[in-house]
Design an enzyme around this catalytic site. Structure first.
Site, mmCIF file in Angstrom:
data_model
loop_
_atom_site.group_PDB
_atom_site.id
_atom_site.type_symbol
_atom_site.label_atom_id
_atom_site.label_comp_id
_atom_site.label_asym_id
_atom_site.label_seq_id
_atom_site.Cartn_x
_atom_site.Cartn_y
_atom_site.Cartn_z
ATOM 1 N N HIS A 15 1.287 -80.349 7.613
ATOM 2 C CA HIS A 15 0.231 -80.078 8.574
ATOM 3 C C HIS A 15 0.642 -80.577 9.956
ATOM 4 O O HIS A 15 1.610 -81.324 10.114
ATOM 5 C CB HIS A 15 -1.068 -80.735 8.116
ATOM 6 C CG HIS A 15 -1.709 -80.034 6.956
ATOM 7 N ND1 HIS A 15 -2.976 -80.324 6.497
ATOM 8 C CD2 HIS A 15 -1.250 -79.036 6.151
ATOM 9 C CE1 HIS A 15 -3.270 -79.545 5.473
ATOM 10 N NE2 HIS A 15 -2.240 -78.765 5.240
ATOM 11 N N GLU A 38 -0.604 -82.765 11.981
ATOM 12 C CA GLU A 38 -0.588 -84.216 12.196
ATOM 13 C C GLU A 38 0.687 -84.845 11.653
ATOM 14 O O GLU A 38 1.269 -85.740 12.281
ATOM 15 C CB GLU A 38 -1.809 -84.855 11.514
ATOM 16 C CG GLU A 38 -3.149 -84.362 12.042
ATOM 17 C CD GLU A 38 -3.711 -83.196 11.257
ATOM 18 O OE1 GLU A 38 -4.941 -83.157 11.076
ATOM 19 O OE2 GLU A 38 -2.925 -82.315 10.818
ATOM 20 N N SER A 50 -4.242 -36.902 16.302
ATOM 21 C CA SER A 50 -4.562 -38.021 17.198
ATOM 22 C C SER A 50 -3.327 -38.699 17.774
ATOM 23 O O SER A 50 -3.455 -39.705 18.473
ATOM 24 C CB SER A 50 -5.412 -39.056 16.452
ATOM 25 O OG SER A 50 -4.698 -39.584 15.348
ATOM 26 N N THR A 74 -8.506 -41.190 5.846
ATOM 27 C CA THR A 74 -7.566 -41.463 6.941
ATOM 28 C C THR A 74 -6.142 -41.531 6.404
ATOM 29 O O THR A 74 -5.198 -41.016 7.012
ATOM 30 C CB THR A 74 -7.935 -42.770 7.657
ATOM 31 O OG1 THR A 74 -9.221 -42.624 8.273
ATOM 32 C CG2 THR A 74 -6.914 -43.119 8.730
ATOM 33 N N ASP A 130 -3.329 -39.010 7.747
ATOM 34 C CA ASP A 130 -2.295 -39.536 8.644
ATOM 35 C C ASP A 130 -1.087 -40.125 7.934
ATOM 36 O O ASP A 130 -0.037 -40.314 8.560
ATOM 37 C CB ASP A 130 -2.898 -40.610 9.558
ATOM 38 C CG ASP A 130 -4.012 -40.083 10.445
ATOM 39 O OD1 ASP A 130 -4.047 -38.848 10.655
ATOM 40 O OD2 ASP A 130 -4.840 -40.873 10.916
ATOM 41 N N LEU A 179 0.477 -48.833 8.009
ATOM 42 C CA LEU A 179 -0.445 -49.969 8.131
ATOM 43 C C LEU A 179 0.274 -51.313 7.990
ATOM 44 O O LEU A 179 -0.220 -52.223 7.333
ATOM 45 C CB LEU A 179 -1.588 -49.853 7.110
ATOM 46 C CG LEU A 179 -2.487 -48.619 7.243
ATOM 47 C CD1 LEU A 179 -3.580 -48.643 6.190
ATOM 48 C CD2 LEU A 179 -3.092 -48.517 8.632
ATOM 49 N N GLU A 237 -9.071 -50.070 10.876
ATOM 50 C CA GLU A 237 -8.516 -48.950 11.644
ATOM 51 C C GLU A 237 -8.827 -47.704 10.837
ATOM 52 O O GLU A 237 -8.106 -47.368 9.899
ATOM 53 C CB GLU A 237 -7.010 -49.134 11.851
ATOM 54 C CG GLU A 237 -6.639 -50.420 12.588
ATOM 55 C CD GLU A 237 -5.151 -50.531 12.873
ATOM 56 O OE1 GLU A 237 -4.439 -49.498 12.798
ATOM 57 O OE2 GLU A 237 -4.698 -51.649 13.174
ATOM 58 N N PRO A 243 -14.210 -42.003 11.956
ATOM 59 C CA PRO A 243 -15.567 -42.217 12.476
ATOM 60 C C PRO A 243 -16.622 -42.483 11.414
ATOM 61 O O PRO A 243 -17.586 -43.207 11.672
ATOM 62 C CB PRO A 243 -15.861 -40.923 13.243
ATOM 63 C CG PRO A 243 -14.883 -39.921 12.737
ATOM 64 C CD PRO A 243 -13.676 -40.689 12.333
#
Length: 362
Positions: free
Chosen positions: A44, A46, A162, A190, A194, A198, A281, A284
């Protein structure tokens, strides 16, 4: 503390599911130790700062962006390390809401005679870890909805084409936002249209975000490239009762009504799996459902200087308002030019007749 926050931000792409934490140790006006949390399982912040400070830590002040832990996880408690090093004072930006810490770290320090102060630059510290706070306090990730649109608010032509509305610099900026996300969420339609990867394509170390695909009654997008690319995990959110096995993917059974998944249930499941920030992402219809359900914590909107026309696809579908007072309002968090495009980051406000009250960011 500002330096500690800058250090913490170095772990922006690598610490999941842990928070991003930085630590600075100062003595007599001089910084003697610096550290930040690099990844889950690593020391960590610290501990790193104490290692650099060595004996100079005795009697010094530690500035930490998040309350030191007080439990044994993958690493020993940081509160004990600070006590053993002889730190005299600890300044904490914000208390850790994690149930096994949540004030216990500060209490342990005080019980050992260490002075503890809290609240310095707390807002900045929360902002750096808004997904972590969201997951612990609300039980679901922080949801960022990324959209790219034309001047007339259109996201694609009627045909679905797009590529590309925005320029190269804006698209590179999206990759950096992906890199800090625990997951990228989109819809099966989507993916079918497309065939996206991703992934987060950035320079430098980055944990690969999980790809979460929201599938309706039509099922998963079989044949999509990402289902078998091995670049990052793929989780398919499927309606309960639609039993399907897809090689290389994990299927999540989600309650559904009329073929539509309960998005709140899905987000809670993602939170239970340790996801802090989710970047949506999507098309609509899913974007509209997320907005209408009150699940959008932040809009990341890229506006391109072009017009696509009235037959092109809108930002949101399925959002029907009858009166002006019903409109959803947003406040601007950040607005900047990226190449020829405008990046606009917004968060929801609660709007009522004559009343404007900003939503808490987490």
């Amino acid at each position: 503390m500002a330096e500690a926050l800058r250090l913490a931000a170095r772990g922006l792409w690598t610490t999941d599911p842990n928070p991003r934490v930085g630590c600075v140790i100062a003595r007599e006006g001089e910084i003697v130790g610096r550290g930040w949390h690099r990844r889950a399982g690593a020391p960590h912040a610290e501990v790193e700062a104490l290692a650099e400070a060595g004996e100079r830590a005795r009697g010094a002040t530690a500035y930490v962006t998040l309350e030191p832990c007080a439990h044994h996880g993958r690493t020993p408690p940081c509160a004990d390390a600070l006590i053993a090093a002889g730190i005299a004072r600890v300044v904490v930006a914000v208390q850790d809401p994690f149930p096994q810490v949540d004030g216990r770290g500060s209490a342990r320090l005080r019980a050992a005679g260490v002075a503890v102060e809290q609240g310095l630059m707390a807002a900045q510290a929360r902002e750096l870890n808004l997904g972590f706070f969201s997951r612990i306090e609300r039980g679901r990730p922080w949801l960022r909805l990324k959209l790219a649109a034309s001047l007339d608010g259109r996201t694609a032509l009627a045909s679905g084409e797009s590529k590309w509305i925005t320029g190269r610099q804006a698209r590179a900026d999206v990759q950096r936002w992906r890199a800090r996300s625990s997951a990228i969420l989109t819809g099966a339609e989507t993916v079918r249209r497309d065939d996206p990867a991703l992934t987060a394509r950035v320079e430098g170390a980055c944990l690969a975000p999980v790809r979460v695909i929201v599938c309706g009654a039509s099922g998963p997008p079989l044949g999509a490239s990402l289902l078998g690319d091995g670049l990052a995990p793929v989780w398919l959110a499927l309606p309960e009762g639609l039993r399907q096995t897809v090689p290389g993917c994990e299927c999540l059974a989600v309650p559904a009504h009329a073929g539509r998944l309960e998005l709140g249930h899905l987000l809670r499941e993602l939170g239970a799996r340790g996801l802090n920030e989710v970047q949506a992402e999507c098309g609509p219809r899913l974007a509209g459902a997320l907005l209408a359900g009150g699940f959008v914590d932040e809009l990341l909107l890229y506006i391109a200087p072009c017009v696509l026309g009235e037959s092109a696809r809108p930002l949101f579908a399925g959002v029907h308002l009858q009166r002006m007072m019903q409109r959803w309002r947003f406040r601007t968090v950040e607005r900047r030019a990226i190449g020829a495009d405008l990046c606009w980051r917004l968060r929801p406000e609660l709007a009522a007749e004559g009343v404007e009250e900003a939503c808490s960011p987490v």
